[in-house]
Design an enzyme around this catalytic site. Structure first.
Site, short mmCIF file in Angstrom:
data_model
loop_
_atom_site.label_atom_id
_atom_site.label_comp_id
_atom_site.label_asym_id
_atom_site.label_seq_id
_atom_site.Cartn_x
_atom_site.Cartn_y
_atom_site.Cartn_z
N MET A 1 0.95 -1.27 0.05
CA MET A 1 0.03 -0.23 -0.04
C MET A 1 0.88 1.26 0.00
O MET A 1 1.73 1.39 0.33
CB MET A 1 -0.78 0.15 1.18
CG MET A 1 -2.03 1.01 1.00
SD MET A 1 -3.18 0.73 2.75
CE MET A 1 -1.90 1.17 4.04
N CYS A 2 0.38 2.34 -0.66
CA CYS A 2 1.04 3.52 -0.67
C CYS A 2 1.14 4.24 0.64
O CYS A 2 0.21 3.79 1.55
CB CYS A 2 0.56 4.59 -1.71
SG CYS A 2 0.32 4.10 -3.20
N GLN A 3 1.94 5.14 0.88
CA GLN A 3 1.99 5.79 2.30
C GLN A 3 1.80 7.18 2.27
O GLN A 3 2.33 7.86 1.15
CB GLN A 3 3.28 5.54 3.15
CG GLN A 3 3.52 4.02 3.39
CD GLN A 3 3.03 3.62 4.72
OE1 GLN A 3 2.78 4.41 5.44
NE2 GLN A 3 2.82 2.25 4.66
N ILE B 1 4.86 7.76 -0.68
CA ILE B 1 5.68 6.56 -1.21
C ILE B 1 4.82 5.63 -1.85
O ILE B 1 3.52 5.49 -1.47
CB ILE B 1 6.21 5.96 0.05
CG1 ILE B 1 7.13 6.84 0.86
CG2 ILE B 1 6.97 4.46 -0.53
CD1 ILE B 1 7.58 6.30 2.10
N ASN C 1 -3.48 7.73 -1.94
CA ASN C 1 -3.35 6.45 -1.82
C ASN C 1 -4.52 5.64 -1.74
O ASN C 1 -5.49 5.74 -1.36
CB ASN C 1 -2.61 6.32 -0.22
CG ASN C 1 -2.84 5.05 0.59
OD1 ASN C 1 -3.43 4.07 -0.14
ND2 ASN C 1 -2.43 4.99 1.67
#
Lengths: 256, 256
Positions: A1-3, A78, A108
């Site tokens: 998962m994106c942050q 990220i 995200n």
């Protein structure tokens, strides 16, 4: 998962402590190897660092970690690629100019079957669902207003646009124009407001402690927003799914 | 005086050698202490580094000097403030999105009594004459075309817009969308095209030599454009005052 990581303050503040824990989630303590970026507002100006290397290896991340940029609004991201290939054009945050202000957006999640028509004012450069959603929000705001509207009207419009977009999927996002910062939660987003009396904080991802009492003035107020809490000895507030918060001057101003 | 540096190539190339000489003009070998910036296109994406510190002291410049970013189009600028205070919002290059492409602009000179009306599509964020000129060019192009026109038509329109703006003063500028690069000279601008057979080049500002034969392939072609020549053993072509050149694939495609 994106942050996601965001900061909104009532005085220019550096994000070094929070970024120290956050950037390690870019390939070291978590699996995110598809690029990262961070945007710092300084007055009306905006400094945007993007890198399509994992943030744990990135020379740009090393610079950001060493360079105490003082900012009132920061958004960092990220990426774990879902829609759109890895590459600079698909790296968050994205930037546009509207009403003579820079606007920054990071997302995200992922949006299914989401293909808004190309705008008059704003069009995506890359191929992510995220940049398409950013451009759609901006296009709607710009079509409705030729100059910045009263803040509460803007808030209501962003809320209504968010509702229509999140029907397509997971839509955790942050959006800022350097004066305030919107944070919307679909699944995971947490925040903390640090203000006097300041205490000590200890990072979750690394054995680093900071005593904010040594680096702040009594009137400072700083909101930090992140996908997951960054410290293990402070109380982070969970933003509820479907909740939108507008942060201004280091605290929530409007909550849905 | 501000300094401009541009690069346009037929293959992604790093600008380390040229930047090495150029950045020293930001406060060391010349007097330019009011910020600097550099934009690198990588495919459709764009990486923009801005700093309001002199480039000779800047940690961001140190990063750029150490990080061989491969790009087909680069624009860099060192600022000597004339119109608008020192600050990030007034630091070149400026970025906007048009037709789903990022566009980058930097200017050396100053425009007197130049106050274009606020655009529908593009408005300045800072207070420089330079960003006002950039927004005016973009506004006119966007008003005329809803999507990228044939290149020669675009060339003619940029030429005509440049003529009207340079009536206000000194207007050395570079403009790129990542596919090609416009360079316009009012006072000082020079270029060189490096192609096979590649030879050795020696910097003017520093005792650094590079043998391009070791770092290139036979088909590579690189145009470097700068306010003043950067090397002392190569032949740089002076761009004539009032001349506009469109560089594409590492060479001039159209010259006025």
């Amino acid at each position: 998962m994106c942050q996601l990581l965001g900061m909104n303050c009532n005085t220019p503040t550096d994000i070094l402590f929070s970024f120290e824990g956050f950037h390690r989630r870019g390939g070291l303590t978590d699996h995110h190897a598809d690029g990262w970026g961070i945007a710092f507002f300084e007055g009306r100006g905006c400094r945007l660092f993007l890198d399509d290397k994992p943030s744990a290896d990135s020379p740009v991340a090393a610079l950001v970690r060493a360079y105490p940029i003082q900012s009132e609004n920061v958004i960092a991201h990220i990426r774990k690629a879902t829609v759109g290939p890895v590459g600079l054009a698909n790296t968050h945050p994205f930037i546009r100019e509207m009403w003579g202000q820079y606007w920054i957006f990071a997302h995200n999640g992922d949006l299914k079957d989401y293909h808004p028509a190309p705008g008059q004012y704003f069009r995506p450069v890359g191929s992510t669902d995220s940049e398409a959603a950013f451009c759609a929000i901006m296009e709607n705001l710009r079509q409705r207003w030729d100059a910045p509207p009263p803040l509460h009207e803007l808030w209501e419009e962003v809320q209504s646009l968010t509702e229509s977009i999140r029907a397509h999927g997971i839509f955790n996002f942050m959006l800022s124009n350097g004066e305030f910062l919107f944070a919307h939660c679909s699944t995971h987003l947490h925040y903390i407001v640090r203000k006097a009396p300041f205490t000590t904080a200890h990072l979750l991802d690394e054995d680093v402690t900071v005593d904010f009492a040594n680096v702040t003035k009594p009137d400072d107020r700083v909101a930090v927003i992140a996908t997951q809490p960054l410290t293990d000895n402070e109380h982070w507030t969970r933003i509820e799914p479907q909740q939108l918060i507008l942060f201004k001057d280091g605290q929530p101003l409007y909550c849905s």
